[in-house]
Structures are given as structure tokens and as C-alpha cells.
Design an enzyme around this catalytic site. Structure first.
Site, short mmCIF file in Angstrom:
data_model
loop_
_atom_site.label_atom_id
_atom_site.label_comp_id
_atom_site.label_asym_id
_atom_site.label_seq_id
_atom_site.Cartn_x
_atom_site.Cartn_y
_atom_site.Cartn_z
N SER A 144 0.82 -1.13 0.21
CA SER A 144 0.02 -0.03 0.04
C SER A 144 0.85 1.10 0.02
O SER A 144 2.07 1.29 0.34
CB SER A 144 -0.97 -0.09 1.08
OG SER A 144 -1.59 1.27 1.35
N TYR A 174 -1.46 -0.90 10.32
CA TYR A 174 -1.62 -1.11 8.99
C TYR A 174 -0.17 -0.84 8.10
O TYR A 174 0.14 -1.70 7.21
CB TYR A 174 -2.75 -0.34 8.38
CG TYR A 174 -3.14 -0.55 6.84
CD1 TYR A 174 -3.45 -1.85 6.39
CD2 TYR A 174 -2.59 0.45 6.03
CE1 TYR A 174 -4.03 -1.97 5.02
CE2 TYR A 174 -3.05 0.35 4.51
CZ TYR A 174 -3.72 -1.02 4.27
OH TYR A 174 -3.83 -1.24 2.90
#
Ligand SMILES: NC(=O)c1ccc[n+]([C@@H]2O[C@H](COP(=O)([O-])OP(=O)(O)OC[C@H]3O[C@@H](n4cnc5c(N)ncnc54)[C@H](O)[C@@H]3O)[C@@H](O)[C@H]2O)c1
Length: 267
Positions: free
Chosen positions: A149, A162
Site C-alpha cells: 500500500s 496497517y
């Protein structure tokens, strides 16, 4: 000269392919003539993606499994090898924040943080291990693509676990590229920026959508199929000397979320 990407007979596993980006990645590999093993934790979603691909004339088989579980993974890889005969490419796409929203570090219960790390880093680590084992046994190289990401490359408020998990996936990718390169196994990562999946569309309102779009050089978010196209190129022979790379597919968002307007030109 025409350049065409086809991989007939190649078996490609895509995890979390029952929705969103994973579904598009599976679809684009099928368009390149690959045989696609469609994984999802939800058997209905996995079957639905496989059915859509087959209805379009492609070749896909659903393999429902929770990629966080060692036993489920062992069983899935055994079934893939029995049913499809081999494995050539794997896209480890399962991730995301497990339905959780951004939350301040000090307010995040540890169990929530561990669940995010389990869903992203641990699942990817497990998959890489199982895939590399199959590739090494087959002795004909292989390709692993891990889905990271943009948050792997910069701090994002409220997304500590995350971001940390995705950054670790990038590090894992480079380490495996070095260790597995001599076996002819290429390992790369792709990092989507905000990508307009059904789930993302349901969570961000129009105002946020416009703000994110305006903040990127291309003035837009990404579409899930754009990750599909990228993964096919990266797995193909066109990218045969590329390994250990992180490719940001984010409409240029990594260049900075600054106002991207130049001063008016003076005559
Ligand atoms: N959508 C975005 O804006 C965006 C941005 C950056 C990175 N990403 C990354 O892209 C990847 C895909 O994201 P998405 O938005 O398409 O997700 P999504 O939530 O739309 O789809 C994920 C799919 O994975 C399945 N799944 C969830 N847990 C699983 C498990 N344990 N085992 C097997 N399958 C499981 C779900 O059932 C679902 O079908 C993730 O790694 C995510 O972190 C997405």
C-alpha cells in the site's frame, strides 16, 4: 510490431480474489490466458469470481480458504497442485484493515492492532513461504507479487499497525528477492493508492473522494482493473529482469499531498 501478453497453461493464484482489486487481478490474468486459482475466505465470493471469468471464456477454479491459517493454506496448495497440476505465479492480495477505520495509536486496542498485522503481514508471509516451497520443488522459477500500500512508504495518521505491516511486506519482498533469485523466483510488490473498490466507495463520501482526487498529480484515484493490468505485466516475460521492486500504482500520490497548482504564468 505488436506486443501481446499471453501465458497459456500458466497457473496463477490470486488471494482475496472474491472482490475488489483481487477480483480484477484474477480477471486480467484470465484475459492473458492463464489458469486462475481464485482464493477467498468467502466461498460464495470465490465461486462468483471464478464463474464470471469462465462465463467470459476464461479458465478459473475457486479455492476457498482463510490465508491466515496454516492448515487451510496447506490444504489449499495441495488442492491447487492436485486439480491444476502446478503453480507459476502468485499474487498475495489479501490485506486491508479488516473493516477497521483509522484510529489513534493510543486508542487502538492491542487485539485490533494484532488482527491487522495478522491479516496483512502474517498472511502474506505464510503465503510466500508456501509458494516458494512449491516453486523450489518444481525447479522452474516462479513469480510472487505482494500487494502492499502507499501507506508502506509514509506515515498515515491512525493507521500505525496497517502501515507497519505493509512496510514489513515490502521488506519481506526485497529479502525474498535476494534469497530466492538464484532459484529463478522473482518477488515484487505493488502498492495501490486509494483505489475505487465497492468497499472504498461505500466508506468515503463525495467530499473525501474529490479531495483525494485533487491531491494526486493525475487528479484522480485508481481503478481496481489498473492493478490487474500492472500485475499481469509484472508477472510476464516483459518484466523478466525485475525483482525486489515496489511499484506504486497511485496516480502519483506518493509525490506529495501538496497543492499541485503552479503560480499563474506572467507574460
Ligand atoms: N482499495 C484500496 O484503496 C487499497 C489501497 C491500498 C492498498 N490496498 C490493498 O489491496 C488489497 C486488496 O484490497 P481491496 O480494497 O480490494 O479489499 P476488499 O476488502 O475489497 O477485498 C478483499 C477480499 O479478500 C477476502 N479476504 C479477506 N480476508 C481473507 C482471508 N483471511 N483469506 C482469504 N481471503 C480473504 C475478502 O472476502 C474480500 O473478498 C489489500 O491488500 C489492501 O490492503 C487497497
Amino acid at each position: 510490431m505488436t506486443i501481446e501478453i499471453t501465458m497459456p497453461g500458466s497457473v496463477v493464484l490470486v488471494t482475496g480474489a472474491g472482490a475488489g482489486i483481487g477480483r480484477e487481478i484474477a480477471t486480467w490474468f484470465a484475459r492473458a490466458d492463464a489458469i486462475v486459482a481464485v482464493n477467498d475466505i468467502d466461498p460464495v465470493r470465490a465461486a462468483d469470481t471464478a464463474a464470471r471469468i469462465c462465463a467470459d471464456g476464461g479458465h478459473a477454479v475457486a479455492f476457498a480458504a482463510d490465508v491466515r491459517s496454516d492448515d487451510a493454506l496447506d490444504d489449499m496448495f495441495a488442492r491447487i497442485l492436485t486439480d491444476l497440476g502446478r503453480l507459476d505465479v502468485s499474487v498475495n492480495n489479501v490485506g486491508m484493515m479488516a473493516g477497521r477505520k483509522a484510529r489513534a495509536f493510543l486508542d487502538t486496542p492491542l487485539d485490533d492492532a494484532w488482527a491487522v498485522i495478522e491479516q496483512n503481514l502474517h498472511a502474506t508471509y505464510r503465503c510466500c513461504r508456501a509458494e516458494a516451497t512449491v516453486f523450489a520443488r518444481q525447479g522452474q522459477g516462479g513469480v510472487i507479487i505482494n500487494v502492499a500500500s502507499g501507506e508502506a512508504t509514509r506515515p498515515a495518521l491512525g493507521l500505525a499497525s496497517y502501515g507497519a505491516a505493509k512496510a514489513a511486506i515490502v521488506h519481506l519482498t526485497t529479502t525474498l528477492a535476494v534469497e530466492l533469485g538464484p532459484l529463478g523466483i522473482r518477488v515484487n510488490a505493488v502498492a495501490p493508492g486509494t483505489t475505487y473498490t465497492a468497499d472504498v466507495a461505500a466508506v468515503i463520501g463525495q467530499e473525501q473522494f474529490d479531495a483525494i482526487s485533487r491531491s494526486t498529480p493525475l487528479q484522480r484515484v485508481c481503478e481496481p482493473d489498473e492493478l490487474g493490468r500492472l500485475c499481469v505485466v509484472l508477472a510476464s516475460d516483459l518484466a523478466r529482469c525485475i525483482t525486489g521492486q515496489l511499484i506504486l500504482a497511485d496516480a502519483g500520490a506518493h509525490l506529495g499531498r501538496l497543492p499541485l497548482r503552479l503560480p499563474e504564468r506572467e507574460d
